[in-house]
Design a protein around this motif. Structure first.
Motif, PDB file in Angstrom:
ATOM      1  N   LEU A  22       0.395   3.981  -2.971  1.00 42.73           N
ATOM      2  CA  LEU A  22      -0.030   5.342  -2.648  1.00 42.73           C
ATOM      3  C   LEU A  22       0.993   6.365  -3.126  1.00 42.73           C
ATOM      4  O   LEU A  22       0.631   7.451  -3.592  1.00 42.73           O
ATOM      5  CB  LEU A  22      -0.249   5.480  -1.142  1.00 42.73           C
ATOM      6  CG  LEU A  22      -1.469   4.738  -0.588  1.00 42.73           C
ATOM      7  CD1 LEU A  22      -1.441   4.733   0.930  1.00 42.73           C
ATOM      8  CD2 LEU A  22      -2.759   5.373  -1.093  1.00 42.73           C
ATOM      9  N   HIS A  81       0.220   9.515  -5.593  1.00 42.50           N
ATOM     10  CA  HIS A  81       0.602  10.905  -5.328  1.00 42.50           C
ATOM     11  C   HIS A  81       1.540  11.433  -6.409  1.00 42.50           C
ATOM     12  O   HIS A  81       1.481  12.626  -6.754  1.00 42.50           O
ATOM     13  CB  HIS A  81       1.253  11.011  -3.947  1.00 42.50           C
ATOM     14  CG  HIS A  81       0.278  10.900  -2.813  1.00 42.50           C
ATOM     15  ND1 HIS A  81      -0.675  11.863  -2.551  1.00 42.50           N
ATOM     16  CD2 HIS A  81       0.092   9.927  -1.882  1.00 42.50           C
ATOM     17  CE1 HIS A  81      -1.402  11.501  -1.504  1.00 42.50           C
ATOM     18  NE2 HIS A  81      -0.960  10.330  -1.082  1.00 42.50           N
ATOM     19  N   SER A 112       0.798  -1.221   0.000  1.00 40.78           N
ATOM     20  CA  SER A 112       0.000   0.000   0.000  1.00 40.78           C
ATOM     21  C   SER A 112       0.835   1.278   0.000  1.00 40.78           C
ATOM     22  O   SER A 112       0.553   2.206  -0.772  1.00 40.78           O
ATOM     23  CB  SER A 112      -0.966   0.008   1.183  1.00 40.78           C
ATOM     24  OG  SER A 112      -1.943  -0.992   1.041  1.00 40.78           O
ATOM     25  N   PRO A 113       1.872   1.408   0.835  1.00 36.87           N
ATOM     26  CA  PRO A 113       2.651   2.656   0.811  1.00 36.87           C
ATOM     27  C   PRO A 113       3.266   2.953  -0.556  1.00 36.87           C
ATOM     28  O   PRO A 113       3.270   4.108  -1.001  1.00 36.87           O
ATOM     29  CB  PRO A 113       3.737   2.411   1.870  1.00 36.87           C
ATOM     30  CG  PRO A 113       3.124   1.422   2.808  1.00 36.87           C
ATOM     31  CD  PRO A 113       2.313   0.510   1.936  1.00 36.87           C
ATOM     32  N   ALA A 124      -8.621   6.639  -3.557  1.00 36.80           N
ATOM     33  CA  ALA A 124      -8.008   6.623  -2.224  1.00 36.80           C
ATOM     34  C   ALA A 124      -6.651   7.306  -2.226  1.00 36.80           C
ATOM     35  O   ALA A 124      -5.886   7.190  -3.185  1.00 36.80           O
ATOM     36  CB  ALA A 124      -7.849   5.184  -1.747  1.00 36.80           C
ATOM     37  N   ARG A 125      -6.385   8.003  -1.119  1.00 36.62           N
ATOM     38  CA  ARG A 125      -5.060   8.584  -0.941  1.00 36.62           C
ATOM     39  C   ARG A 125      -4.520   8.288   0.457  1.00 36.62           C
ATOM     40  O   ARG A 125      -3.619   8.955   0.942  1.00 36.62           O
ATOM     41  CB  ARG A 125      -5.096  10.089  -1.206  1.00 36.62           C
ATOM     42  CG  ARG A 125      -5.339  10.451  -2.676  1.00 36.62           C
ATOM     43  CD  ARG A 125      -4.275   9.875  -3.593  1.00 36.62           C
ATOM     44  NE  ARG A 125      -4.454  10.232  -4.994  1.00 36.62           N
ATOM     45  CZ  ARG A 125      -5.147   9.525  -5.876  1.00 36.62           C
ATOM     46  NH1 ARG A 125      -5.757   8.397  -5.492  1.00 36.62           N
ATOM     47  NH2 ARG A 125      -5.237   9.910  -7.128  1.00 36.62           N
ATOM     48  N   ASP A 126      -5.097   7.259   1.105  1.00 30.78           N
ATOM     49  CA  ASP A 126      -4.501   6.714   2.325  1.00 30.78           C
ATOM     50  C   ASP A 126      -4.728   5.204   2.319  1.00 30.78           C
ATOM     51  O   ASP A 126      -5.532   4.676   1.538  1.00 30.78           O
ATOM     52  CB  ASP A 126      -5.031   7.372   3.597  1.00 30.78           C
ATOM     53  CG  ASP A 126      -6.502   7.075   3.883  1.00 30.78           C
ATOM     54  OD1 ASP A 126      -6.929   5.912   3.784  1.00 30.78           O
ATOM     55  OD2 ASP A 126      -7.230   8.022   4.220  1.00 30.78           O
ATOM     56  N   GLY A 127      -4.003   4.504   3.185  1.00 28.73           N
ATOM     57  CA  GLY A 127      -3.988   3.044   3.146  1.00 28.73           C
ATOM     58  C   GLY A 127      -5.342   2.397   3.369  1.00 28.73           C
ATOM     59  O   GLY A 127      -5.708   1.437   2.683  1.00 28.73           O
ATOM     60  N   GLN A 128      -6.105   2.898   4.335  1.00 26.73           N
ATOM     61  CA  GLN A 128      -7.405   2.297   4.629  1.00 26.73           C
ATOM     62  C   GLN A 128      -8.370   2.461   3.461  1.00 26.73           C
ATOM     63  O   GLN A 128      -9.075   1.531   3.087  1.00 26.73           O
ATOM     64  CB  GLN A 128      -7.997   2.925   5.897  1.00 26.73           C
ATOM     65  CG  GLN A 128      -9.293   2.264   6.354  1.00 26.73           C
ATOM     66  CD  GLN A 128      -9.777   2.818   7.678  1.00 26.73           C
ATOM     67  OE1 GLN A 128      -9.187   3.736   8.237  1.00 26.73           O
ATOM     68  NE2 GLN A 128     -10.856   2.241   8.189  1.00 26.73           N
ATOM     69  N   GLU A 129      -8.389   3.659   2.874  1.00 27.91           N
ATOM     70  CA  GLU A 129      -9.249   3.892   1.713  1.00 27.91           C
ATOM     71  C   GLU A 129      -8.833   3.020   0.537  1.00 27.91           C
ATOM     72  O   GLU A 129      -9.679   2.515  -0.203  1.00 27.91           O
ATOM     73  CB  GLU A 129      -9.188   5.365   1.299  1.00 27.91           C
ATOM     74  CG  GLU A 129      -9.844   6.321   2.282  1.00 27.91           C
ATOM     75  CD  GLU A 129      -9.703   7.765   1.844  1.00 27.91           C
ATOM     76  OE1 GLU A 129      -8.890   8.017   0.930  1.00 27.91           O
ATOM     77  OE2 GLU A 129     -10.389   8.633   2.413  1.00 27.91           O
ATOM     78  N   LEU A 130      -7.534   2.823   0.385  1.00 29.05           N
ATOM     79  CA  LEU A 130      -7.050   2.014  -0.731  1.00 29.05           C
ATOM     80  C   LEU A 130      -7.527   0.571  -0.595  1.00 29.05           C
ATOM     81  O   LEU A 130      -7.929  -0.051  -1.585  1.00 29.05           O
ATOM     82  CB  LEU A 130      -5.522   2.064  -0.783  1.00 29.05           C
ATOM     83  CG  LEU A 130      -4.876   1.339  -1.980  1.00 29.05           C
ATOM     84  CD1 LEU A 130      -5.338   1.944  -3.296  1.00 29.05           C
ATOM     85  CD2 LEU A 130      -3.351   1.392  -1.873  1.00 29.05           C
ATOM     86  N   GLN A 131      -7.515   0.034   0.606  1.00 30.06           N
ATOM     87  CA  GLN A 131      -8.006  -1.328   0.799  1.00 30.06           C
ATOM     88  C   GLN A 131      -9.472  -1.444   0.414  1.00 30.06           C
ATOM     89  O   GLN A 131      -9.891  -2.411  -0.223  1.00 30.06           O
ATOM     90  CB  GLN A 131      -7.814  -1.740   2.260  1.00 30.06           C
ATOM     91  CG  GLN A 131      -6.354  -1.972   2.648  1.00 30.06           C
ATOM     92  CD  GLN A 131      -6.214  -2.451   4.079  1.00 30.06           C
ATOM     93  OE1 GLN A 131      -7.006  -3.259   4.554  1.00 30.06           O
ATOM     94  NE2 GLN A 131      -5.205  -1.942   4.788  1.00 30.06           N
TER      95      GLN A 131
END
Length: 285
Positions: free
Chosen positions: A14, A18, A10-11, A33-40
């Motif tokens: 992301l 960005h 994920s990092p 998504a632009r953070d890990g939780q949203e990406l999941q």
């Protein structure tokens, strides 16, 4: 090595998202998504693939259900080396049509898409202007302003004005009512003698202070009366009622020459263009 995306990736993914955000010419259809939780959460309905080396993920591509087939998310890579990853993602379509979207200036991805067999269908130009740029306008003589249309009138105008919007024709009455009951959606319509002549449909995005004209339609029998200009100004006036909004955005496909001319004449700035690609499905699949 091309493999399925893992949580630990994920990092790096992301970081690629960005990196894309930093320049309009890198734009592709991608997770919001632009953070890990949203990406999941965004990846739950997608088959997500990465190209990973010793230093981590160097490229990302995913494929997800869309319309009558699938849509590509990406491919994304700072190096532009995406052919292998793209091929692997397309194998997941299993004969269904595959759509892709990317900036007109994104030459590395466009070359990779075309080499993989996807064909450019059309481009969409995006325009923007401050709400303060628009002038207050009266409702044209002989027309009435309304913020609601029946589903039958909406469909009739929708069908007559632009055949590319066919997805809206499948809405049930419940879906139609739910859409226009949303606080972030507004309809600005003109009627003449009780019949719909045109409409502008707005969506509000207070997080980044803009309103988007998602559809602007004028019935063919009503064209030549400057209704498009009136509807855009009336839509801007509606958006300006919301102090958290500062900008109006709209768009037009390349075959919509009248809309493009209108936006230019009204002083909207062309901000970017996105090309839509399609890989035809296998009829036997």
């Amino acid at each position: 090595m091309i493999r399925s995306m893992q949580v630990t990736d994920s990092p790096d993914v992301l970081a690629l998202l960005h990196w894309m955000d930093a320049a309009p010419e890198r734009e592709v259809f991608a997770p919001s998504a632009r953070d890990g939780q949203e990406l999941q959460l965004d990846c739950e309905d997608s088959t997500c693939l990465v190209d990973a080396g010793e230093d981590g993920v160097v490229a990302y591509c995913a494929i997800a259900p869309f319309r009558d087939g699938m849509v590509l998310e990406g491919p994304l890579s700072e190096s532009g080396q995406v052919a292998g990853l793209l091929k692997k993602a397309l194998e997941q379509a299993e004969g269904l049509p595959v759509y892709a979207f990317c900036s007109r200036e994104n030459t590395p991805v466009r070359d990779a898409l075309e080499a993989a067999g996807l064909t450019p269908m059309h481009s969409t130009a995006f325009y923007t202007a401050p709400l303060s740029h628009f002038k207050e306008t009266d409702v044209p003589d002989g027309y009435a302003l309304t913020n609601a249309l029946s589903i039958a009138d909406y469909r009739a105008l929708y069908r007559a004005a632009e055949d590319a919007w066919a997805g809206r024709l499948d809405w049930t009455p419940e879906q139609f009512d739910a859409h226009f009951a949303r606080e972030d959606v507004k309809l600005v319509a003109l009627t003449r003698n009780g019949k719909p002549a045109g409409f502008a449909e707005l969506e509000f995005h207070p997080d980044d202070a803009h309103a988007e004209v998602t559809y602007l339609a004028v019935h063919p029998a009503e064209r030549g009366q400057k209704l498009g200009r009136a509807l855009l100004n009336l839509a801007a006036a509606e958006a300006a009622r919301h102090p958290e909004l500062r900008t109006l955005r709209t768009r037009a496909h390349d075959h919509m020459k009248a809309a493009r001319t209108l936006y230019s004449h009204l002083g909207l700035r062309h901000s970017r263009s996105v090309v839509t690609y399609l890989l035809e499905g296998d009829e036997e699949a």
